[in-house]
Design a protein around this motif. Structure first.
Motif, mmCIF file in Angstrom:
data_model
loop_
_atom_site.group_PDB
_atom_site.id
_atom_site.type_symbol
_atom_site.label_atom_id
_atom_site.label_comp_id
_atom_site.label_asym_id
_atom_site.label_seq_id
_atom_site.Cartn_x
_atom_site.Cartn_y
_atom_site.Cartn_z
ATOM 1 N N ASN A 299 41.293 63.136 33.259
ATOM 2 C CA ASN A 299 39.834 63.177 33.135
ATOM 3 C C ASN A 299 39.274 61.767 33.223
ATOM 4 O OD1 ASN A 299 39.465 65.998 32.653
ATOM 5 N ND2 ASN A 299 40.371 65.676 30.633
ATOM 6 N N ILE A 333 28.934 65.913 35.601
ATOM 7 C CA ILE A 333 28.070 64.782 35.895
ATOM 8 C C ILE A 333 28.663 63.638 35.091
ATOM 9 C CG2 ILE A 333 25.753 63.871 35.554
ATOM 10 C CD1 ILE A 333 25.127 67.108 35.657
ATOM 11 N N ASP A 334 28.988 62.563 35.754
ATOM 12 C CA ASP A 334 29.653 61.434 35.106
ATOM 13 C C ASP A 334 31.084 61.737 34.671
ATOM 14 O OD1 ASP A 334 27.296 60.174 35.466
ATOM 15 O OD2 ASP A 334 26.708 60.148 33.366
ATOM 16 N N THR A 335 31.605 62.906 35.027
ATOM 17 C CA THR A 335 33.005 63.192 34.710
ATOM 18 C C THR A 335 33.666 63.826 35.924
ATOM 19 O OG1 THR A 335 32.592 65.444 33.934
ATOM 20 C CG2 THR A 335 32.486 63.699 32.291
ATOM 21 N N SER A 337 37.649 65.525 36.973
ATOM 22 C CA SER A 337 39.008 65.854 36.541
ATOM 23 C C SER A 337 39.891 65.958 37.772
ATOM 24 C CB SER A 337 39.025 67.191 35.797
ATOM 25 O OG SER A 337 38.186 67.151 34.668
ATOM 26 N N GLU A 366 41.364 59.987 30.306
ATOM 27 C CA GLU A 366 42.057 60.795 29.314
ATOM 28 C C GLU A 366 43.051 61.670 30.065
ATOM 29 O OE1 GLU A 366 39.568 62.632 25.704
ATOM 30 O OE2 GLU A 366 39.972 64.007 27.373
ATOM 31 N N ASN A 401 41.113 79.867 25.774
ATOM 32 C CA ASN A 401 40.144 78.810 26.030
ATOM 33 C C ASN A 401 40.248 78.365 27.491
ATOM 34 O OD1 ASN A 401 38.174 76.968 25.460
ATOM 35 N ND2 ASN A 401 39.616 75.379 24.854
ATOM 36 N N VAL A 402 39.147 78.441 28.200
ATOM 37 C CA VAL A 402 39.134 78.086 29.622
ATOM 38 C C VAL A 402 38.892 76.588 29.757
ATOM 39 C CG1 VAL A 402 37.942 78.403 31.807
ATOM 40 C CG2 VAL A 402 38.297 80.348 30.287
ATOM 41 N N LYS A 403 39.865 75.887 30.297
ATOM 42 C CA LYS A 403 39.781 74.436 30.344
ATOM 43 C C LYS A 403 39.199 73.924 31.647
ATOM 44 C CE LYS A 403 43.328 73.182 27.110
ATOM 45 N NZ LYS A 403 42.433 72.208 26.455
ATOM 46 N N LYS B 231 25.038 61.515 26.355
ATOM 47 C CA LYS B 231 25.766 62.085 27.472
ATOM 48 C C LYS B 231 25.102 63.383 27.952
ATOM 49 C CE LYS B 231 30.253 60.972 27.207
ATOM 50 N NZ LYS B 231 31.669 61.137 26.800
ATOM 51 N N ARG B 234 21.856 62.566 29.705
ATOM 52 C CA ARG B 234 22.096 62.036 31.040
ATOM 53 C C ARG B 234 22.426 63.184 32.012
ATOM 54 N NH1 ARG B 234 22.662 59.842 35.823
ATOM 55 N NH2 ARG B 234 24.786 59.653 36.541
ATOM 56 N N GLU B 235 23.217 64.124 31.543
ATOM 57 C CA GLU B 235 23.602 65.244 32.396
ATOM 58 C C GLU B 235 22.402 66.116 32.748
ATOM 59 O OE1 GLU B 235 26.830 67.071 30.295
ATOM 60 O OE2 GLU B 235 28.226 65.488 30.873
ATOM 61 N N TYR B 238 20.031 64.112 35.011
ATOM 62 C CA TYR B 238 20.549 63.993 36.376
ATOM 63 C C TYR B 238 20.254 65.259 37.156
ATOM 64 C CZ TYR B 238 23.644 63.333 40.321
ATOM 65 O OH TYR B 238 24.130 63.197 41.594
ATOM 66 N N MET B 239 20.318 66.393 36.480
ATOM 67 C CA MET B 239 20.103 67.670 37.141
ATOM 68 C C MET B 239 18.633 68.062 37.142
ATOM 69 S SD MET B 239 22.684 68.832 38.637
ATOM 70 C CE MET B 239 22.393 70.586 38.794
ATOM 71 N N GLU B 246 15.630 56.587 32.385
ATOM 72 C CA GLU B 246 17.068 56.379 32.244
ATOM 73 C C GLU B 246 17.410 54.951 31.804
ATOM 74 O OE1 GLU B 246 20.204 57.734 35.393
ATOM 75 O OE2 GLU B 246 19.418 59.296 34.094
ATOM 76 N N PHE B 250 19.853 52.633 28.000
ATOM 77 C CA PHE B 250 20.966 51.702 27.897
ATOM 78 C C PHE B 250 20.852 50.677 26.769
ATOM 79 C CE2 PHE B 250 21.649 53.707 31.943
ATOM 80 C CZ PHE B 250 23.003 53.966 31.891
ATOM 81 N N ARG B 253 21.390 52.500 23.407
ATOM 82 C CA ARG B 253 22.704 53.146 23.358
ATOM 83 C C ARG B 253 23.780 52.114 23.097
ATOM 84 N NH1 ARG B 253 25.710 57.120 27.779
ATOM 85 N NH2 ARG B 253 27.461 57.549 26.408
ATOM 86 N N ALA B 375 23.080 73.169 35.911
ATOM 87 C CA ALA B 375 24.017 72.617 34.937
ATOM 88 C C ALA B 375 23.730 73.237 33.583
ATOM 89 C CB ALA B 375 23.883 71.098 34.859
ATOM 90 N N LYS B 382 32.625 73.583 24.160
ATOM 91 C CA LYS B 382 34.085 73.459 24.082
ATOM 92 C C LYS B 382 34.641 74.274 22.916
ATOM 93 C CE LYS B 382 37.658 70.011 24.696
ATOM 94 N NZ LYS B 382 37.894 68.696 25.281
ATOM 95 N N SER B 410 36.479 68.266 30.638
ATOM 96 C CA SER B 410 35.685 67.746 29.518
ATOM 97 C C SER B 410 34.974 68.901 28.806
ATOM 98 C CB SER B 410 34.641 66.735 30.011
ATOM 99 O OG SER B 410 33.573 67.405 30.644
ATOM 100 N N GLU B 411 34.741 69.994 29.533
ATOM 101 C CA GLU B 411 34.105 71.188 28.965
ATOM 102 C C GLU B 411 32.732 70.902 28.366
ATOM 103 O OE1 GLU B 411 36.681 74.026 26.786
ATOM 104 O OE2 GLU B 411 38.284 72.656 27.337
ATOM 105 N N ASN B 413 30.041 70.627 30.350
ATOM 106 C CA ASN B 413 29.086 71.327 31.177
ATOM 107 C C ASN B 413 29.783 72.215 32.198
ATOM 108 O OD1 ASN B 413 29.703 69.710 33.575
ATOM 109 N ND2 ASN B 413 28.662 68.068 32.507
ATOM 110 N N VAL B 414 29.043 73.209 32.644
ATOM 111 C CA VAL B 414 29.501 74.042 33.748
ATOM 112 C C VAL B 414 28.452 73.894 34.839
ATOM 113 C CG1 VAL B 414 30.108 76.367 34.499
ATOM 114 C CG2 VAL B 414 30.492 75.701 32.144
#
Lengths: 439, 439
Positions: A299, A333-335, A337, A366, A401-403, B231, B234-235, B238-239, B246, B250, B253, B375, B382, B410-411, B413-414
């Motif tokens: 990740n 977004i920002d991640t 995998s 990670e 758990n859906v990863k 986070k 931001r997500e 972004y969407m 934005e 910073f 944060r 998003a 999670k 990261s779970e 977001n979908v």
């Protein structure tokens, strides 16, 4: 109508099996071209003739006596011949083989004799012409199958014949030595013969009634698949489903010939038909479920990653430079995998991490191991609204758990990542929702 | 305890609003540092002072008479001053500004005077010190915000003060000319001031009671978000979710300071707290839903793609070389979907297609346009088993066809792809299942 029929080792393991094979072949005039394997196991503790041949040859190559072991092989064939009441003898062939073993004709030669001899017996039993595969199946100098030369010679040779038995598994090199395909390669021979004679159908006779919707080690007696497209098959087999020799698909697929997987012990069962495309609605929304363990996820997090042109390419480049291919790359977004096989990744782990830091300057990396991937495959999924809802509701219901989820816009499959410990539960619950309850 | 309080244009649009602001500030001793915007609209057909200033300056720059327009601006401020009964006059400032307009001091200078004058009025009204942002907020030669210099000068300047008003939106260049942040940049000034004084909290007062779970144009009166992480914010932004500058995130944060979005017209409402991380459970499994239309998918098919080291990298390289960044890249087996914005892709379409054919030799490329991405974001997803099941069941129930799913490990977001025509329905049904029925 012309069918090419290939019989696997268990279909030709004994005289009793030979009788079933003859019944099948004579039941239809169209079953004109036959590709046999070597005799397989008659019972679970039995030894396949191919393995007996390897054993003999290894003794011969070390200069040791292999008389006893060779006699056991002779007995297998002679037993079949006498039980079938055939008027033939393989003594000449046995003597030649024995001499060639001592003369170190090679392991491929040794292994190929199982099909060669079985082909002679079957041809005699059927009253079919026998054609040595060494005369019609060719490899090139680099040991690659020579499709062009084979197709030309083979189609010319078979054109004038009403019928023929062509043993599976082997062919010849430009220097006349024998070379085999990889283990299970009789499937390839069958496919090559089917393409050469422009068969209407390639029947592949084995000891199961076709492919199953999922792994019988996970789900008891899973439903059989009646029709599957090449694409679906490729997807399921990539993800670990059993098992049709991948190289065996290309010759017939290219020629537009369907493959029918049939059961020698239950010839009335329809088996599985493998086709390029079909209007036939599958019995269930999903065609099959397959999966594999042993994946690792890397990740990667970085603020504003999406705004950075070339970020994804730079990530993949690091994996590529280390010779590790990625399986999937779902992103938020920002991640991002990156999913790889544990096996490939383990050796290169530190090089890849260092490369990612150097190349991509992530905020965080990670690593998560012991991930299993499950592919739910089905050409009918696109048309059936709510497939994803049913899959993920079923998984939730089973406390899985859906990863990770990955579904591209082809909508032919959904890839789901779960913990290895949840793998069997996940497969079972997806199977249940689509097949058992037919929801 | 020290709070930095920033007030938006609508919070300072009239004398009545100034009174509310003073009540808020005096209600807590900690509200020591104040960052005002320029007066905004008092009613929907009204003009913001910033826009009036741009209008005036544009006339001045063309050498035209702008007396009438300038008088209208004077009236806005003089009205507020007289209604509040303040003992002050801005005549000197007005004269200087007028002269500078004629002397072409620049559009940024013109625009910044809204905050500058409003800051003087507010400082007088509160009895707070006034500090011109030009003296404490700095840009470098290239016009980039100079965080290091600003932080040093600003923190030294504010250290000895009990209170201060620092107008938002602008600062100075190394050559002393005025430069503004992008529109809405007072949020940035507030954040910079909060970081400089090591504030305990940065309160951002506006005319809504914080962020909403989803777009109020799609869902009527959506539930407010009480706590959101940087986070998640931001997500969502972004969407396409509204809307916190934005760049304003910073500075705070980095300093670990939370932001509280509050409503000047309903100060008792808790608003939205934006934090780095929190143990606080959100009210719903999802924190928010946002989405955008205008995406295109390029579906690439190739047999054995997964076995080809470097295939993904070569695909992305083609997009990168054409300056098109990809949003997501979900993949199946032998299929890969690259999702890009329609806008970026349209101009480069043929170059990219040609590049893909040349670089990757795909079996098939298919383009699908008019895709919307949604998003679903939430730190609680999670831990809540079955989130995916609920999302996709809700979508199926609403007859929405899911074209793409992307969930990394990261779970948080979908990402879901649907037809643009299904976009509003999809957002609404996801909102309903999580917020309305609280399933």
């Amino acid at each position: 109508m012309t069918k090419v029929v290939k019989f696997g080792g268990s279909s030709l393991a004994s005289a009793e099996q030979f009788k079933k094979v003859k019944d099948i072949i004579t039941a239809e005039d169209s079953r004109r071209f036959v590709v046999p394997s070597a005799p397989g196991k008659r019972f679970s503790a039995d030894t396949k003739v191919t393995d007996m041949l390897y054993g003999c040859y290894d003794l011969a190559a070390k200069g040791k006596d292999f008389t006893k072991e060779f006699d056991a092989i002779k007995e297998r064939y002679n037993g079949i011949i006498s039980e079938l009441g055939l008027d033939m003898s393989l003594e000449n062939e046995f003597n030649v083989i024995k001499a060639c073993f001592i003369g170190k004709a090679g392991r491929d030669y040794a292994a190929s004799r199982g099909e060669f001899l079985n082909g002679m017996v079957l041809a005699n039993y059927l009253g079919y012409n026998f054609i040595d595969a060494a005369d019609v199946i060719f490899f090139d100098e680099r040991g690659q199958f020579d499709a062009k030369r084979t197709n030309k010679v083979l189609s010319e040779r078979l054109e004038g014949l009403d019928n023929a038995v062509v043993p599976g598994f082997y062919g010849s090199m430009p220097n006349d030595t024998i070379k085999t395909f990889s283990r299970g390669g009789s499937d390839i021979t069958g496919s090559i013969v089917a393409a050469a004679v422009n068969a209407d159908l390639y029947e592949n006779w084995t000891d199961t009634s076709g492919f199953l919707t999922t792994d019988p080690r996970i789900v008891k007696d899973p439903a059989p698949i009646t029709t599957i497209t090449y694409k679906e098959l490729r997807e399921l087999s990539y993800m670990g489903a059993s098992v049709f020799h991948e190289d065996a698909i290309f010759p017939v697929r290219k020629a537009g010939i369907a493959i029918n997987i049939k059961n020698t012990n239950a010839p009335e069962a329809p088996g599985t038909l493998i086709v390029e495309s079909t209007s036939q609605k599958p019995a269930y929304t999903i065609t099959g479920i397959a999966g594999k363990k042993g994946f690792t996820v890397i990740n990667i997090e970085k603020d504003m990653m999406n705004a950075e042109l070339g970020f994804g390419r730079r990530v993949l480049e690091v994996f590529e430079k280390n010779g590790v291919s990625f399986e999937h790359m779902p992103s938020g977004i920002d991640t991002m995998s990156v999913i790889v096989t544990q096996e490939e990744f383990a050796d290169k782990e530190q090089e890849i991490l260092a490369g990612l830091h150097r190349n991509c300057h992530p905020d965080m990396i990670e690593i998560e191991t012991d991930l299993a991937l499950i592919a739910v495959v089905g050409r009918a999924m696109k048309a059936n609204r709510g497939t994803a809802g049913r899959i993920f509701s079923a998984l939730a219901h089973s406390h899985v758990n859906v990863k990770m989820i990955d579904q591209g816009s082809s909508e032919l499959n959904v890839i789901i990542g779960v913990s290895e410990s949840d793998f069997e539960t996940a497969v079972k619950s997806i199977y249940d929702i689509f097949v058992e309850t037919k929801l």
